[in-house]
Design a protein around this motif. Structure first.
Motif, mmCIF file in Angstrom:
data_model
loop_
_atom_site.group_PDB
_atom_site.id
_atom_site.type_symbol
_atom_site.label_atom_id
_atom_site.label_comp_id
_atom_site.label_asym_id
_atom_site.label_seq_id
_atom_site.Cartn_x
_atom_site.Cartn_y
_atom_site.Cartn_z
ATOM 1 N N VAL A 268 0.841 -1.202 0.000
ATOM 2 C CA VAL A 268 0.000 0.000 0.000
ATOM 3 C C VAL A 268 0.874 1.248 0.000
ATOM 4 C CG1 VAL A 268 -1.705 1.325 1.280
ATOM 5 C CG2 VAL A 268 -1.875 -1.161 1.200
ATOM 6 N N SER A 269 0.547 2.157 -0.872
ATOM 7 C CA SER A 269 1.247 3.440 -0.892
ATOM 8 C C SER A 269 0.309 4.496 -1.456
ATOM 9 C CB SER A 269 2.505 3.360 -1.760
ATOM 10 O OG SER A 269 3.116 4.631 -1.866
ATOM 11 N N PRO A 270 0.326 5.707 -0.887
ATOM 12 C CA PRO A 270 -0.485 6.784 -1.470
ATOM 13 C C PRO A 270 -0.035 7.053 -2.898
ATOM 14 C CG PRO A 270 0.336 7.392 0.703
ATOM 15 C CD PRO A 270 1.046 6.144 0.315
ATOM 16 N N SER A 271 -0.947 7.499 -3.735
ATOM 17 C CA SER A 271 -0.580 7.838 -5.104
ATOM 18 C C SER A 271 0.246 9.116 -5.120
ATOM 19 C CB SER A 271 -1.836 8.011 -5.963
ATOM 20 O OG SER A 271 -2.660 9.022 -5.419
ATOM 21 N N PHE A 272 1.058 9.256 -6.143
ATOM 22 C CA PHE A 272 1.933 10.414 -6.286
ATOM 23 C C PHE A 272 1.140 11.519 -6.970
ATOM 24 C CE2 PHE A 272 5.628 12.846 -7.570
ATOM 25 C CZ PHE A 272 6.556 12.578 -6.577
ATOM 26 N N LYS A 273 0.792 12.559 -6.226
ATOM 27 C CA LYS A 273 -0.076 13.610 -6.749
ATOM 28 C C LYS A 273 0.627 14.445 -7.827
ATOM 29 C CE LYS A 273 -2.715 14.152 -2.465
ATOM 30 N NZ LYS A 273 -3.118 15.097 -1.384
ATOM 31 N N GLU B 180 0.776 17.549 -8.279
ATOM 32 C CA GLU B 180 1.451 18.752 -7.787
ATOM 33 C C GLU B 180 2.834 18.473 -7.195
ATOM 34 O OE1 GLU B 180 -1.871 17.922 -4.637
ATOM 35 O OE2 GLU B 180 -1.559 17.674 -6.799
ATOM 36 N N TYR B 181 3.155 17.196 -7.004
ATOM 37 C CA TYR B 181 4.486 16.866 -6.491
ATOM 38 C C TYR B 181 5.556 16.934 -7.583
ATOM 39 C CZ TYR B 181 1.936 14.946 -2.445
ATOM 40 O OH TYR B 181 1.120 14.771 -1.359
ATOM 41 N N TYR B 182 5.130 16.948 -8.836
ATOM 42 C CA TYR B 182 6.087 17.012 -9.949
ATOM 43 C C TYR B 182 6.488 18.474 -10.175
ATOM 44 C CZ TYR B 182 4.558 12.247 -11.107
ATOM 45 O OH TYR B 182 4.256 10.912 -11.069
ATOM 46 N N LYS B 183 7.448 18.947 -9.411
ATOM 47 C CA LYS B 183 7.906 20.331 -9.523
ATOM 48 C C LYS B 183 9.040 20.441 -10.544
ATOM 49 C CE LYS B 183 5.414 22.180 -6.142
ATOM 50 N NZ LYS B 183 4.410 23.223 -6.377
ATOM 51 N N LYS B 184 9.091 21.594 -11.202
ATOM 52 C CA LYS B 184 10.139 21.828 -12.194
ATOM 53 C C LYS B 184 11.521 21.711 -11.570
ATOM 54 C CE LYS B 184 11.470 25.028 -15.871
ATOM 55 N NZ LYS B 184 11.154 26.312 -16.549
ATOM 56 N N TYR C 224 13.731 13.906 -9.409
ATOM 57 C CA TYR C 224 14.602 13.404 -8.339
ATOM 58 C C TYR C 224 14.328 14.155 -7.042
ATOM 59 C CZ TYR C 224 18.838 11.912 -5.917
ATOM 60 O OH TYR C 224 19.725 11.378 -5.017
ATOM 61 N N TYR C 225 14.229 13.405 -5.930
ATOM 62 C CA TYR C 225 13.944 13.976 -4.618
ATOM 63 C C TYR C 225 15.012 13.525 -3.628
ATOM 64 C CZ TYR C 225 9.526 14.753 -6.932
ATOM 65 O OH TYR C 225 8.569 15.156 -7.847
ATOM 66 N N VAL D 154 13.281 20.962 2.288
ATOM 67 C CA VAL D 154 12.024 20.801 3.018
ATOM 68 C C VAL D 154 10.933 20.280 2.085
ATOM 69 C CG1 VAL D 154 10.130 22.071 4.115
ATOM 70 C CG2 VAL D 154 12.485 22.487 4.826
ATOM 71 N N HIS D 155 10.901 20.795 0.848
ATOM 72 C CA HIS D 155 9.908 20.327 -0.120
ATOM 73 C C HIS D 155 10.091 18.847 -0.419
ATOM 74 C CE1 HIS D 155 8.910 19.311 -4.361
ATOM 75 N NE2 HIS D 155 7.740 19.781 -3.982
ATOM 76 N N ASP D 156 11.342 18.440 -0.675
ATOM 77 C CA ASP D 156 11.602 17.038 -1.002
ATOM 78 C C ASP D 156 11.192 16.121 0.150
ATOM 79 O OD1 ASP D 156 12.617 18.055 -3.317
ATOM 80 O OD2 ASP D 156 14.604 17.151 -3.134
ATOM 81 N N LEU D 157 11.509 16.524 1.368
ATOM 82 C CA LEU D 157 11.163 15.706 2.532
ATOM 83 C C LEU D 157 9.662 15.695 2.776
ATOM 84 C CD1 LEU D 157 14.051 16.653 4.998
ATOM 85 C CD2 LEU D 157 13.866 14.648 3.499
ATOM 86 N N PHE D 158 8.999 16.805 2.459
ATOM 87 C CA PHE D 158 7.537 16.856 2.587
ATOM 88 C C PHE D 158 6.882 15.869 1.627
ATOM 89 C CE2 PHE D 158 3.647 18.479 0.588
ATOM 90 C CZ PHE D 158 2.782 18.442 1.669
ATOM 91 N N VAL D 159 7.353 15.858 0.379
ATOM 92 C CA VAL D 159 6.783 14.928 -0.609
ATOM 93 C C VAL D 159 7.049 13.489 -0.174
ATOM 94 C CG1 VAL D 159 6.892 14.128 -3.003
ATOM 95 C CG2 VAL D 159 6.995 16.568 -2.514
ATOM 96 N N ALA D 160 8.267 13.223 0.306
ATOM 97 C CA ALA D 160 8.610 11.876 0.765
ATOM 98 C C ALA D 160 7.681 11.431 1.891
ATOM 99 C CB ALA D 160 10.057 11.836 1.230
ATOM 100 N N ASP D 161 7.414 12.330 2.828
ATOM 101 C CA ASP D 161 6.521 12.013 3.942
ATOM 102 C C ASP D 161 5.094 11.792 3.443
ATOM 103 O OD1 ASP D 161 5.863 11.940 6.900
ATOM 104 O OD2 ASP D 161 4.605 13.614 6.279
ATOM 105 N N SER D 162 4.669 12.595 2.477
ATOM 106 C CA SER D 162 3.298 12.507 1.963
ATOM 107 C C SER D 162 3.011 11.179 1.288
ATOM 108 C CB SER D 162 3.032 13.654 0.981
ATOM 109 O OG SER D 162 3.152 14.907 1.612
ATOM 110 N N VAL D 163 4.040 10.602 0.636
ATOM 111 C CA VAL D 163 3.835 9.323 -0.048
ATOM 112 C C VAL D 163 4.465 8.166 0.737
ATOM 113 C CG1 VAL D 163 3.542 10.317 -2.334
ATOM 114 C CG2 VAL D 163 5.840 9.754 -1.550
ATOM 115 N N MET D 164 4.807 8.451 2.008
ATOM 116 C CA MET D 164 5.273 7.434 2.953
ATOM 117 C C MET D 164 6.556 6.729 2.518
ATOM 118 S SD MET D 164 1.639 5.815 4.292
ATOM 119 C CE MET D 164 2.406 4.970 5.671
#
Length: 278
Positions: free
Chosen positions: A110-115, A117-121, A168-169, A244-254
């Motif tokens: 199980v993993s949350p889907s990758f939204k 908005e997480y695909y930042k330039k 890349y994150y 902080v953004h990269d770690l936020f995305v990582a936390d959001s998708v577990m």
């Protein structure tokens, strides 16, 4: 479509959304009651963030739940944030299922889907943002497996920019590789300076993963990158914002380990789906 069919479709949709909301609230309320039995919890927030159907169990869904708790501690109270996975069919809740044949915990699947908005330039390192497939890589440059896997995967995909957009994150693991924390900051500095192929070169930096001396870490980094980055450069607001953004995305998708790969928005446990594309 007739007016009657439109009204029926709308009614079914609203009913479905209402049932989903009710079930989310049921899950949240159940967990709040469970946690409130702990006398050390002085404040608590529980929220269902994602729902994922369980393919192997008809009628069951996995619920990704965020828990934000304030715990009694000295000299001051401590805040703890955590994501949990629970399973429910609307009547029963359980923390896990195990496949008897494979022994695999369904929680691992199980993993949350990758939204979108997480695909930042700022995270796009190779490929066209409108490429057919989007690949998100979370990695620690000092992770032994990552050292081999990540450069190989990137080099394979970057040759086909209209087929693969590579995002890349940075996800350093400070408890295992303290040096990686400063390395990824230096990488962000180099990228902000306009340096090319920073991520690929990052995996060529040779430094003891346990090293904590920033000057030694930067000496190894600058030697490979041909840069002159100083310790003071690592603490700029722009660098902090990116990390902080990269770690936020990582936390959001577990994300919990490296390398972790998402292929077209879904967790790729095999880490090889990009090679299956003809």
């Amino acid at each position: 479509m007739s007016l009657m069919l439109k009204l029926l479709a709308t009614t079914l949709l609203l009913s479905s959304l209402l049932n989903a909301t009710i079930l989310n609230k049921d899950i949240e309320n159940f967990l709040k009651k469970s946690f409130k039995g702990n006398p050390n919890i002085v404040a608590l927030k529980v929220k269902v963030e994602h729902r994922v159907p369980v393919e192997k169990l008809k009628g069951w869904e996995a619920f990704v739940v965020s828990v934000d708790a304030t715990l009694k501690a000295k000299p001051k109270n401590r805040n703890v944030k955590q994501k949990m996975i629970w399973f429910s069919n609307g009547e029963i809740m359980t923390q896990d299922f195990v496949d008897m044949k494979s022994g695999i915990s369904l929680k691992e699947l199980v993993s949350p889907s990758f939204k979108p908005e997480y695909y930042k330039k700022a995270n796009l390192i190779y490929g066209n943002e409108n490429a057919k497939h989007k690949v998100a890589i979370f990695s620690d440059p000092l992770c032994p497996f990552c050292r081999n896997y990540v450069p190989e995967a990137i080099n394979y995909m970057k040759k086909q920019p209209n087929k693969f957009a590579i995002y890349y994150y940075h996800f350093p693991l400070p408890s295992l590789h303290p040096a990686a924390v400063e390395l990824v900051k230096a990488a962000v500095v180099a990228e902000l300076q306009g340096k090319k192929d920073v991520v690929l070169k990052l995996y060529k930096v040779n430094v003891d993963a346990k090293e904590r001396d920033v000057k030694k870490i930067l000496a190894a980094f600058n030697s490979v990158m041909k840069t002159n980055i100083k310790p003071s450069d690592l603490n700029s607001d722009a660098v902090k914002k990116h990390i902080v953004h990269d770690l936020f995305v990582a936390d959001s998708v577990m994300v919990s380990g490296t390398p972790t790969i998402f292929f077209d928005g879904k967790l790729d446990k095999t880490k090889r789906k990009f090679r299956e594309i003809k």
